[in-house]
Design a protein around this motif. Structure first.
Motif, PDB file in Angstrom:
ATOM      1  N   PHE A  28       0.826  -1.196   0.000  1.00 30.37           N
ATOM      2  CA  PHE A  28       0.000   0.000   0.000  1.00 30.37           C
ATOM      3  C   PHE A  28       0.866   1.253   0.000  1.00 30.37           C
ATOM      4  N   THR A  29       0.353   2.307  -0.603  1.00 35.14           N
ATOM      5  CA  THR A  29       0.862   3.647  -0.338  1.00 35.14           C
ATOM      6  C   THR A  29       0.183   4.113   0.940  1.00 35.14           C
ATOM      7  N   VAL A  30       0.963   4.329   1.987  1.00 34.70           N
ATOM      8  CA  VAL A  30       0.413   4.582   3.315  1.00 34.70           C
ATOM      9  C   VAL A  30       0.572   6.055   3.684  1.00 34.70           C
ATOM     10  N   VAL A  31      -0.510   6.627   4.210  1.00 28.70           N
ATOM     11  CA  VAL A  31      -0.483   7.977   4.765  1.00 28.70           C
ATOM     12  C   VAL A  31      -0.739   7.862   6.255  1.00 28.70           C
ATOM     13  N   GLY A  32       0.232   8.288   7.061  1.00 26.12           N
ATOM     14  CA  GLY A  32       0.087   8.270   8.502  1.00 26.12           C
ATOM     15  C   GLY A  32      -0.406   9.610   9.011  1.00 26.12           C
ATOM     16  N   VAL A  33      -1.480   9.578   9.796  1.00 30.66           N
ATOM     17  CA  VAL A  33      -2.092  10.796  10.346  1.00 30.66           C
ATOM     18  C   VAL A  33      -1.958  10.765  11.859  1.00 30.66           C
ATOM     19  N   ASP A  34      -1.562  11.883  12.443  1.00 22.87           N
ATOM     20  CA  ASP A  34      -1.488  11.976  13.904  1.00 22.87           C
ATOM     21  C   ASP A  34      -1.265  13.420  14.290  1.00 22.87           C
ATOM     22  N   ARG A  35      -1.752  13.792  15.484  1.00 19.05           N
ATOM     23  CA  ARG A  35      -1.443  15.126  16.001  1.00 19.05           C
ATOM     24  C   ARG A  35      -0.049  15.158  16.614  1.00 19.05           C
ATOM     25  N   ASN A  36       0.512  13.980  16.867  1.00 16.90           N
ATOM     26  CA  ASN A  36       1.849  13.847  17.431  1.00 16.90           C
ATOM     27  C   ASN A  36       2.886  13.871  16.302  1.00 16.90           C
ATOM     28  N   GLU A  37       3.367  15.058  15.991  1.00 18.08           N
ATOM     29  CA  GLU A  37       4.296  15.193  14.868  1.00 18.08           C
ATOM     30  C   GLU A  37       5.625  14.512  15.144  1.00 18.08           C
ATOM     31  N   ASP A  38       6.063  14.500  16.401  1.00 17.81           N
ATOM     32  CA  ASP A  38       7.304  13.797  16.727  1.00 17.81           C
ATOM     33  C   ASP A  38       7.156  12.307  16.461  1.00 17.81           C
ATOM     34  N   GLY A  39       6.009  11.759  16.813  1.00 19.84           N
ATOM     35  CA  GLY A  39       5.763  10.350  16.548  1.00 19.84           C
ATOM     36  C   GLY A  39       5.712  10.044  15.060  1.00 19.84           C
ATOM     37  N   ARG A  41       7.360  11.491  12.778  1.00 21.44           N
ATOM     38  CA  ARG A  41       8.711  11.528  12.221  1.00 21.44           C
ATOM     39  C   ARG A  41       9.482  10.230  12.450  1.00 21.44           C
ATOM     40  N   GLU A  42       8.979   9.373  13.308  1.00 25.05           N
ATOM     41  CA  GLU A  42       9.610   8.072  13.521  1.00 25.05           C
ATOM     42  C   GLU A  42       9.199   7.040  12.473  1.00 25.05           C
ATOM     43  N   LEU A  43       8.244   7.390  11.622  1.00 23.88           N
ATOM     44  CA  LEU A  43       7.836   6.461  10.558  1.00 23.88           C
ATOM     45  C   LEU A  43       8.964   6.298   9.548  1.00 23.88           C
ATOM     46  N   PRO A  44       9.096   5.122   8.966  1.00 23.82           N
ATOM     47  CA  PRO A  44      10.151   4.905   7.974  1.00 23.82           C
ATOM     48  C   PRO A  44       9.937   5.756   6.724  1.00 23.82           C
ATOM     49  N   ASP A  45      11.008   5.952   5.998  1.00 20.10           N
ATOM     50  CA  ASP A  45      10.910   6.634   4.705  1.00 20.10           C
ATOM     51  C   ASP A  45       9.935   5.881   3.804  1.00 20.10           C
ATOM     52  N   GLY A  46       9.190   6.625   3.037  1.00 23.49           N
ATOM     53  CA  GLY A  46       8.236   6.017   2.123  1.00 23.49           C
ATOM     54  C   GLY A  46       6.813   6.049   2.632  1.00 23.49           C
ATOM     55  N   ILE A  47       6.640   6.297   3.944  1.00 26.56           N
ATOM     56  CA  ILE A  47       5.307   6.449   4.502  1.00 26.56           C
ATOM     57  C   ILE A  47       5.044   7.937   4.675  1.00 26.56           C
ATOM     58  N   ARG A  48       4.004   8.409   4.021  1.00 25.28           N
ATOM     59  CA  ARG A  48       3.701   9.837   4.069  1.00 25.28           C
ATOM     60  C   ARG A  48       3.207  10.246   5.455  1.00 25.28           C
ATOM     61  N   GLN A  49       3.557  11.452   5.858  1.00 31.31           N
ATOM     62  CA  GLN A  49       3.179  11.976   7.163  1.00 31.31           C
ATOM     63  C   GLN A  49       2.237  13.164   6.982  1.00 31.31           C
ATOM     64  N   LEU A  50       1.115  13.107   7.685  1.00 32.22           N
ATOM     65  CA  LEU A  50       0.150  14.190   7.607  1.00 32.22           C
ATOM     66  C   LEU A  50      -0.305  14.553   9.018  1.00 32.22           C
ATOM     67  N   PRO A  51       0.271  15.618   9.599  1.00 31.46           N
ATOM     68  CA  PRO A  51      -0.137  16.025  10.942  1.00 31.46           C
ATOM     69  C   PRO A  51      -1.585  16.511  10.955  1.00 31.46           C
ATOM     70  N   GLY A  52      -2.298  16.159  12.005  1.00 30.42           N
ATOM     71  CA  GLY A  52      -3.676  16.618  12.151  1.00 30.42           C
ATOM     72  C   GLY A  52      -4.333  15.926  13.325  1.00 30.42           C
ATOM     73  N   ASP A  53      -5.214  16.627  14.012  1.00 35.69           N
ATOM     74  CA  ASP A  53      -5.886  16.097  15.193  1.00 35.69           C
ATOM     75  C   ASP A  53      -7.246  15.534  14.803  1.00 35.69           C
ATOM     76  N   ALA A  54      -7.282  14.238  14.540  1.00 26.53           N
ATOM     77  CA  ALA A  54      -8.526  13.609  14.096  1.00 26.53           C
ATOM     78  C   ALA A  54      -9.552  13.478  15.206  1.00 26.53           C
ATOM     79  N   THR A  55      -9.181  13.767  16.452  1.00 25.79           N
ATOM     80  CA  THR A  55     -10.171  13.749  17.528  1.00 25.79           C
ATOM     81  C   THR A  55     -11.055  14.990  17.505  1.00 25.79           C
ATOM     82  N   ASP A  56     -10.645  16.004  16.756  1.00 26.46           N
ATOM     83  CA  ASP A  56     -11.444  17.216  16.570  1.00 26.46           C
ATOM     84  C   ASP A  56     -12.447  16.956  15.450  1.00 26.46           C
ATOM     85  N   PRO A  57     -13.753  16.988  15.727  1.00 24.70           N
ATOM     86  CA  PRO A  57     -14.750  16.646  14.704  1.00 24.70           C
ATOM     87  C   PRO A  57     -14.647  17.471  13.424  1.00 24.70           C
TER      88      PRO A  57
END
Length: 226
Positions: A28-39, A41-57
């Motif tokens: 899969f082409t994976v997009v990782g979403v999290d409000r924890n931007e430091d976390g 950044r620990e994802l391996p290269d090739g996994i896209r990072q998209l900061p955002g707080d999904a707990t906010d409706p």
């Protein structure tokens, strides 16, 4: 890059990170979403990072629209976002119950609402949420958490009824205890010896979103560890 897109919410945490890595390994082409931007950044290269707080409706819809525009329509959504608190029934407060419900059940609903219109246009999709064994089996001392996970479990069953006719499968995994760094801070080692690892949980989730699990929808799979 694969034309199969998977969105992993909570990818900055141990379970989300394990799921993101496992799905990337499955092609899969994976997009990782999290409000924890430091976390993130620990994802391996090739996994896209998209900061955002999904707990906010108000946030998930914009996140998904950006993913669709920049990456493609998601084939898969895995939601690993959750929170936990101890507390027995007679000591529970409105704020505790509200927080548990908003994060553990509300986030699942808002993410599902955001991704389904895109999946519906294509006529297919697979969604997995992370519930808990405490949602269906009574355990003392975690009442607000248990109620919120019970709400999430019922949500999965309702979503199955509503979305399966449109080609969208919705399932959940229900671990009893996950071996994470946070849990290791306050739980005894002998208890954690029987906990499920994030990697093991990711394997089950990878199966649920795979073509091999095409007949499976509305399931809440118990994962009790060793």
């Amino acid at each position: 890059m694969s034309d199969r897109v998977a969105v992993v919410a909570g990818a900055g945490g141990p379970v989300g990170r394990a799921v993101a890595v496992r799905l990337a390994g499955a092609g899969f082409t994976v997009v990782g979403v999290d409000r924890n931007e430091d976390g993130l950044r620990e994802l391996p290269d090739g996994i896209r990072q998209l900061p955002g707080d999904a707990t906010d409706p108000t946030v998930p819809k914009a996140l998904l629209e950006r993913i669709v525009a920049e990456v493609g329509v998601p084939d898969v959504l895995v939601n690993t976002i959750g929170t936990f608190a101890m507390g027995d029934a007679l000591a529970a407060t409105p704020d505790e119950l509200r927080l548990m419900t908003d994060v553990n059940a509300g986030t699942a609903l808002w993410l599902t609402q955001a991704v389904v219109p895109h999946m519906r246009q294509r006529g297919s999709g697979a969604i997995v949420h992370v519930s808990a064994r405490q949602a269906t089996e009574p355990v003392e001392g975690v009442v607000a958490y248990s109620l919120s996970k019970a709400a999430l479990t019922q949500l999965v069953r309702v979503l199955d009824v509503e979305l399966r006719p449109q080609g969208i499968r919705v399932n959940a995994v229900a671990p009893e205890l996950i071996d994470t760094p946070r849990n290791r801070q306050f739980l005894p080692a002998d208890l954690l010896d029987h906990a499920v690892t994030p990697d093991a949980l990711a394997e089950v989730i990878a199966f649920l979103v795979s073509d091999a699990a095409a007949p499976v929808s509305g399931a809440v799979l118990p994962i009790h560890g060793s």
